[in-house]
Design an enzyme around this catalytic site. Structure first.
Site, mmCIF file in Angstrom:
data_model
loop_
_atom_site.group_PDB
_atom_site.id
_atom_site.type_symbol
_atom_site.label_atom_id
_atom_site.label_comp_id
_atom_site.label_asym_id
_atom_site.label_seq_id
_atom_site.Cartn_x
_atom_site.Cartn_y
_atom_site.Cartn_z
ATOM 1 C CG HIS A 382 -2.243 0.665 0.988
ATOM 2 N ND1 HIS A 382 -2.476 1.513 -0.075
ATOM 3 C CD2 HIS A 382 -3.415 0.630 1.687
ATOM 4 C CE1 HIS A 382 -3.716 1.972 -0.022
ATOM 5 N NE2 HIS A 382 -4.308 1.449 1.040
ATOM 6 C CG ASP A 386 -2.921 5.193 -4.033
ATOM 7 O OD1 ASP A 386 -2.263 5.062 -2.981
ATOM 8 O OD2 ASP A 386 -2.814 6.156 -4.810
#
Length: 411
Positions: A382, A386
């Site tokens: 992450h 995204d």
């Protein structure tokens, strides 16, 4: 005497673990004949004899860590290679002895003595779990040595052969009734490396997993329709991985962050797709890399994966074939997995998990129908990817699999 040294194992690899001895002291060996197997972080490497002669002293034990260039054994040079066969007749009268200890050998079967210490850890574990007498099993490995598959196959056939052989009854007395056993087996170097890298991935990356499902109806129909022609023309079976690799390559091109990696405070984007595919090997899962998958046809992908699978089983994959990779696909469905959260393989930033196909009720055009469905799982870092990009990637992949024509017209 000639020294047997640990060969160069590859770039940045300086040590290995002695997995098993393939020859015992006194055995005849030919020039370049494998006499030991080493386990590195990624593959097994056989150590050849530098000369023809007779196996001498073994200077290290199974499980020991050895450095590149270290002497692990000696081989006596010269005519000694013929000495071992010459000695065989003298010991021949003793050969029938093992028959009296247990299993009866049928026509064409050969009962042989097996040195338990010479068995690999996985074979010893299989012998312990199945209760198979290794001396009654014909090995199919290199130089006739026993493999884990040989033991499992013998165990499957054991009930039919066990009836006429009540003699082994005393064996259970070695352990008390209801007794509990434990066995300690040293982790292979491959397993140690896998454990270390996976834990590092969890500690370093901000991992998250996003799920979707895919209707496999169209891919299954295409495979059923063309599999015979495909195999006849290309000499390889048409599987599902070819479709998924092509679909992944297309989605990676559209969502480049999924194909990127983090290097310090920089993001490295790749204009190529080197796809790592997890395949099963005797010592565990290995992950060879399909180089420049974006340039390969479905046939080229299937041929590459088939070759990887065969050589993984034979233990002949090269270390350079498992280096690099920009994205990984792991197919747990072949083992029956319904859903998982795969762990990324650093420095890669994402891994796609495939799962088993099963009929499930879904809604199509307002009607509940049964379709062959598969869950997809994308685990990603992450820090770089995204949620929007991860979901978009999975949707693009799903659309391509549910409508394979998209792969042909580049949609």
């Amino acid at each position: 005497m000639a020294d047997v040294k640990v060969p160069v194992l590859g770039e940045s690899i300086t040590e290995a673990t002695l997995g098993e001895w393939l020859k015992k002291p006194g055995d005849a060996v030919a020039l370049d004949e494998p006499i030991a197997s080493l386990e590195t972080d990624k593959v097994s490497v056989e150590v050849p004899s530098p000369v023809a002669g007779v196996m001498g002293d073994q200077l290290v034990q199974v499980g020991d860590t050895v450095q590149v260039g270290a002497v692990i054994a000696t081989v006596g040079e010269g005519g000694g290679a013929a000495a071992a066969p010459a000695a065989a007749p003298a010991s021949a009268p003793a050969a029938p002895a093992p028959v009296a200890t247990g299993a009866q050998s049928g026509p064409g079967e050969q009962v042989r003595e097996v040195d338990a210490a010479a068995l690999s850890p996985s074979v010893r574990r299989a012998v312990l779990e199945t209760g198979v007498d290794p001396s009654t099993v014909q090995g199919t490995g290199k130089d006739g040595r026993l493999t884990k598959d040989d033991v499992i196959a013998a165990a499957s056939a054991k009930p039919a052969a066990a009836a006429p052989a009540p003699a082994p009854a005393p064996a259970p007395s070695a352990a008390p009734a209801g007794g509990r056993k434990e066995e300690r087996v040293r982790m292979t170097r491959l397993r140690q490396t896998v454990a270390k890298r996976l834990k590092e991935a969890q500690n370093t990356a901000a991992m998250l997993t996003t799920f979707n499902d895919v209707d496999m109806t169209e891919v299954i129909a295409a495979r059923t329709k063309y599999k015979d022609l495909f195999e006849k023309k290309h000499g390889v079976r048409l599987g599902f991985m070819g479709f998924f690799v092509k679909a992944a390559v297309q989605a990676l091109r559209d969502i480049p962050a999924v194909n990127a990696s983090i290097d310090g405070d920089e993001i490295v984007y790749h204009d190529y797709a080197d796809i790592s595919v997890a395949v099963s090997a005797p010592q565990g899962l290995v992950v060879p890399v399909i180089r420049d998958a974006q340039d390969l046809s479905v046939a080229g992908i299937e041929k590459t994966i088939g070759d990887f699978g065969k050589r993984a089983k034979d233990g002949t994959l090269k270390m350079e074939e498992m280096k690099g990779g920009t994205f990984t696909i792991s197919n747990g469905g072949v083992f029956g997995s319904l859903m998982s959260t795969p762990i990324i393989n650093p420095p890669q930033s994402a891994v796609l998990g495939l799962h088993r196909i099963e009929d499930r009720p879904v809604v199509r055009d307002g009607q509940v129908v049964v379709r062959p469905m598969m869950y997809l799982a994308l685990s990603y870092d992450h820090r770089l990817i995204d949620g929007r990009e991860a979901v978009t990637f999975l949707v693009a992949l799903k659309n391509a699999i549910e409508d394979p024509t998209r792969l042909l017209i580049d949609l």
